[in-house]
Design a protein around this motif. Sequence first.
Motif, mmCIF file in Angstrom:
data_model
loop_
_atom_site.group_PDB
_atom_site.id
_atom_site.type_symbol
_atom_site.label_atom_id
_atom_site.label_comp_id
_atom_site.label_asym_id
_atom_site.label_seq_id
_atom_site.Cartn_x
_atom_site.Cartn_y
_atom_site.Cartn_z
ATOM 1 N N ASN A 95 -23.265 -12.031 -24.993
ATOM 2 C CA ASN A 95 -24.207 -11.646 -23.938
ATOM 3 C C ASN A 95 -25.183 -10.679 -24.798
ATOM 4 N N GLY A 96 -26.589 -11.117 -24.440
ATOM 5 C CA GLY A 96 -27.560 -10.314 -24.998
ATOM 6 C C GLY A 96 -27.923 -10.529 -26.406
ATOM 7 N N ASN A 97 -27.387 -11.629 -27.078
ATOM 8 C CA ASN A 97 -27.586 -12.364 -28.265
ATOM 9 C C ASN A 97 -29.087 -12.800 -28.304
ATOM 10 N N PHE A 98 -29.962 -12.298 -28.464
ATOM 11 C CA PHE A 98 -31.277 -12.981 -28.383
ATOM 12 C C PHE A 98 -31.623 -13.820 -29.560
ATOM 13 N N ASP A 99 -30.804 -13.501 -30.470
ATOM 14 C CA ASP A 99 -30.554 -14.717 -31.696
ATOM 15 C C ASP A 99 -29.720 -15.923 -31.594
ATOM 16 N N LEU A 100 -29.138 -16.093 -30.282
ATOM 17 C CA LEU A 100 -28.135 -17.292 -30.037
ATOM 18 C C LEU A 100 -29.089 -18.570 -30.539
ATOM 19 N N SER A 101 -28.544 -19.323 -31.161
ATOM 20 C CA SER A 101 -29.002 -20.683 -31.678
ATOM 21 C C SER A 101 -28.411 -21.769 -30.605
ATOM 22 N N VAL A 102 -29.323 -22.883 -30.778
ATOM 23 C CA VAL A 102 -28.985 -23.925 -29.768
ATOM 24 C C VAL A 102 -27.531 -24.535 -29.879
ATOM 25 N N LEU A 103 -27.026 -24.862 -31.076
ATOM 26 C CA LEU A 103 -25.760 -25.165 -31.422
ATOM 27 C C LEU A 103 -24.699 -24.279 -30.914
ATOM 28 N N GLN A 104 -25.034 -22.923 -31.201
ATOM 29 C CA GLN A 104 -24.210 -21.954 -30.517
ATOM 30 C C GLN A 104 -23.873 -22.037 -29.316
ATOM 31 N N TYR A 105 -24.934 -22.188 -28.466
ATOM 32 C CA TYR A 105 -24.952 -22.185 -27.027
ATOM 33 C C TYR A 105 -24.150 -23.476 -26.485
ATOM 34 N N LEU A 106 -24.322 -24.629 -27.136
ATOM 35 C CA LEU A 106 -23.864 -25.826 -26.723
ATOM 36 C C LEU A 106 -22.383 -25.654 -27.129
ATOM 37 N N LYS A 107 -21.868 -25.028 -27.862
ATOM 38 C CA LYS A 107 -20.341 -24.867 -28.221
ATOM 39 C C LYS A 107 -19.878 -23.885 -27.044
ATOM 40 N N ILE A 108 -20.655 -22.941 -26.690
ATOM 41 C CA ILE A 108 -20.100 -22.041 -25.568
ATOM 42 C C ILE A 108 -20.028 -22.887 -24.437
ATOM 43 N N ILE A 109 -21.086 -23.777 -23.888
ATOM 44 C CA ILE A 109 -20.556 -24.453 -22.756
ATOM 45 C C ILE A 109 -19.988 -25.689 -22.753
ATOM 46 N N SER A 110 -19.505 -25.970 -24.382
ATOM 47 C CA SER A 110 -18.670 -26.961 -24.358
ATOM 48 C C SER A 110 -17.284 -26.517 -23.850
ATOM 49 N N GLY A 111 -17.020 -25.280 -23.995
ATOM 50 C CA GLY A 111 -15.674 -24.724 -23.404
ATOM 51 C C GLY A 111 -15.755 -24.210 -22.010
ATOM 52 N N LYS A 112 -16.601 -23.282 -21.713
ATOM 53 C CA LYS A 112 -16.326 -22.670 -20.493
ATOM 54 C C LYS A 112 -16.745 -23.687 -19.161
ATOM 55 N N THR A 113 -17.515 -24.718 -19.531
ATOM 56 C CA THR A 113 -17.840 -25.600 -18.417
ATOM 57 C C THR A 113 -17.506 -27.006 -18.638
ATOM 58 N N ALA A 114 -17.557 -27.658 -19.760
ATOM 59 C CA ALA A 114 -17.373 -28.824 -20.179
ATOM 60 C C ALA A 114 -15.812 -29.385 -20.304
ATOM 61 N N ALA A 115 -15.061 -28.349 -20.869
ATOM 62 C CA ALA A 115 -13.617 -28.443 -20.887
ATOM 63 C C ALA A 115 -12.941 -29.208 -19.542
ATOM 64 N N LEU A 116 -13.296 -28.254 -18.540
ATOM 65 C CA LEU A 116 -12.619 -28.703 -17.405
ATOM 66 C C LEU A 116 -12.853 -30.023 -16.853
ATOM 67 N N PHE A 117 -14.152 -30.567 -17.179
ATOM 68 C CA PHE A 117 -14.863 -31.681 -16.688
ATOM 69 C C PHE A 117 -13.864 -32.911 -17.620
ATOM 70 N N GLU A 118 -13.833 -32.371 -18.875
ATOM 71 C CA GLU A 118 -13.304 -33.302 -19.798
ATOM 72 C C GLU A 118 -11.642 -33.540 -19.326
ATOM 73 N N ALA A 119 -11.004 -32.267 -18.756
ATOM 74 C CA ALA A 119 -9.514 -32.478 -18.445
ATOM 75 C C ALA A 119 -9.460 -33.436 -17.098
ATOM 76 N N SER A 120 -10.626 -33.451 -16.180
ATOM 77 C CA SER A 120 -10.732 -34.258 -15.224
ATOM 78 C C SER A 120 -10.553 -35.737 -15.462
ATOM 79 N N PHE A 121 -11.465 -36.017 -16.289
ATOM 80 C CA PHE A 121 -11.569 -37.465 -16.760
ATOM 81 C C PHE A 121 -10.642 -37.868 -17.593
ATOM 82 N N TYR A 122 -10.040 -37.006 -18.490
ATOM 83 C CA TYR A 122 -8.880 -37.580 -19.363
ATOM 84 C C TYR A 122 -7.435 -37.569 -18.449
#
Length: 325
Positions: free
Chosen positions: A162-189
């Motif tokens: 939070n408030g990390n203005f130097d956050l990279s694209v790859l870092q952000y994609l890693k964040i959402i792969s957990g907080k949002t995408a993991a539960l969708f993955e669980a649903s499909f799997y």
Amino acid sequence: MINETKEKALEREIKFDQAFELVKNEVDRALSASPHIVRKYTKHLASSMGKFIRAVSLLTCSEDRDGLIPPDAIKFAAAIELLHLATLVHDDVIDNADLRRGEITLQKKYGKRTAVICGDYLLCMAVNLAASVPNKQDYLDLEMPDYMSRVCLGELNQHINNGNFDLSVLQYLKIISGKTAALFEASFYGGALLSEKNPDMLKKYAKIGKYVGMIFQLTDDCMDFETTEQVAKKPVQSDYEQNVITLPLIHAFREKDEFKQKAKNGIITRDEINDTVLSTGGLKFTRMVAKKYYEKTLKLIESLDAAAGKKSNLKSILDKAYRVF
């Protein structure tokens, strides 16, 4: 008589529409029939349930070639929805949100401490429900606690940044792969586990779920800039105010260093944020990333060893995640 019909349906394979109704009934029962001490709060949550897109995903992935859904899918889908609801309750506490799905949030109405405890209780309910399936191996294969931990780690990773203005694209994609995408993955799997035995196919379902989740979050990132609270039925124009740095803003910071410096100094306004994200192509960039995930997901769906109707339904779910593009 009605309960007997439900019990019989849970003992045999059924069509999607009936399965979906059973999932909604299972969630409603779990929330409305909670222990007395927590029932007032879970009933409040029951009044503002969403579209059950994760449940729809799990049921769709569990269909066999005749379009029939196995009994364990009902409890798995309901458990995933309860788990998702728990994450929303906790999110609302973290964000100090007043509105969720057009209704007042639990934390706003009853306080943060009550909301946190109720969110924890929902997590327990979700695990207990998933573990109650007759075929215990199905629950073990789902590895639901692992997915829950990935969601939590994703949320923590976001909070740390939070408030990390130097956050990279790859870092952000890693964040959402957990907080949002993991539960969708669980649903499909989780759904695929009940209909597919080929390990390679199971990996494809899991990857499809992950990509759908990534698209869903990227869509949401754009909605924070493009829609109204009345349409979204939750606070918008609020990510930055919560110190959450999303992809459109990350791109703007990359393209305009003086803008990033002003943000670091805390002297940018909401209008300046909106104008700069638009002028630097932040929304366009986010759409481009989402489109790449969309195209990869389409190819994966086409490569599945599944009935044409099932593939079509999976594409419909994908299109819903990609809804604003």
